[in-house]
Design a protein around this motif. Sequence first.
Motif, mmCIF file in Angstrom:
data_model
loop_
_atom_site.group_PDB
_atom_site.id
_atom_site.type_symbol
_atom_site.label_atom_id
_atom_site.label_comp_id
_atom_site.label_asym_id
_atom_site.label_seq_id
_atom_site.Cartn_x
_atom_site.Cartn_y
_atom_site.Cartn_z
ATOM 1 N N HIS A 1 20.901 -0.265 -11.118
ATOM 2 C CA HIS A 1 20.067 -0.390 -12.324
ATOM 3 C C HIS A 1 18.803 0.436 -12.171
ATOM 4 N N ARG A 2 18.284 0.888 -13.296
ATOM 5 C CA ARG A 2 17.140 1.785 -13.304
ATOM 6 C C ARG A 2 15.829 1.159 -12.836
ATOM 7 N N PRO A 3 15.456 -0.032 -13.326
ATOM 8 C CA PRO A 3 14.165 -0.574 -12.864
ATOM 9 C C PRO A 3 14.181 -0.857 -11.361
ATOM 10 N N VAL A 4 12.987 -0.897 -10.786
ATOM 11 C CA VAL A 4 12.847 -1.277 -9.388
ATOM 12 C C VAL A 4 12.747 -2.802 -9.349
ATOM 13 N N ALA B 1 0.823 -1.217 0.000
ATOM 14 C CA ALA B 1 0.000 0.000 0.000
ATOM 15 C C ALA B 1 0.855 1.264 0.000
ATOM 16 N N ILE B 2 1.816 1.341 0.903
ATOM 17 C CA ILE B 2 2.688 2.526 0.958
ATOM 18 C C ILE B 2 3.613 2.556 -0.251
ATOM 19 N N PHE B 3 4.210 1.408 -0.566
ATOM 20 C CA PHE B 3 5.145 1.309 -1.698
ATOM 21 C C PHE B 3 4.488 1.774 -2.998
ATOM 22 N N GLN C 1 10.121 4.794 -4.372
ATOM 23 C CA GLN C 1 9.980 3.339 -4.373
ATOM 24 C C GLN C 1 11.362 2.696 -4.413
ATOM 25 N N LYS C 2 12.225 3.252 -5.238
ATOM 26 C CA LYS C 2 13.581 2.719 -5.385
ATOM 27 C C LYS C 2 14.302 2.770 -4.046
#
Length: 187
Positions: free
Chosen positions: A167-170, A86-88, A96-97
């Motif tokens: 890296h860029r993606p989470v 929920a928070i994420f 997020q990262k």
Amino acid sequence: MTTSSSGPVAGAYRRVIGIVNKLEGAILIISVLLMAGNNIANVVGRVVFNQSLFFAEELNSILIILVTFAGTSFAARHGSHIRMTAIFDALPRRYQKGLIVLITFATSACIFTICYFSVTYILWVAPRGQILPALQIPVYLTYLWAPVSLFITGLEYFVTGIKNLYHRPVYLSTEVTNDEYENVAEL
């Protein structure tokens, strides 16, 4: 699967984890099938022959330990553990990262700590010479998969944290990005 890592260390890591992944998958499949077969044979023995298998409970206990711990590292690698998002999900991507980096390193530290305690417990149990009454297997041998799997799980979370730093993606795991997870969740 999204992998943008390159180099000899990343390649060696992927090869080793590929072998570990296949081994854990085989352990999971074989253990679940053996539990089912053991339970069916025990029921047939009890109903048809009025005699239970004397080792059924001990064998299932060993198999449950294998499934639990092999499943823990397998699920960590595939981003399959239960997540409270929920928070994420409400955070912007850049936060997020940061949160996932914090979560993965904190989880890794906790898992490595539990791994340490599992080793100390096995070292405490082993010299006592206890054996399982029916199977005549030393009790400490039934626990050996726990620290191995906990170490692999801790390593998976640690590598996921490293991947998120570079890296860029989470990354939710070493194998799954948040985008891939969301696409599967929508199905």
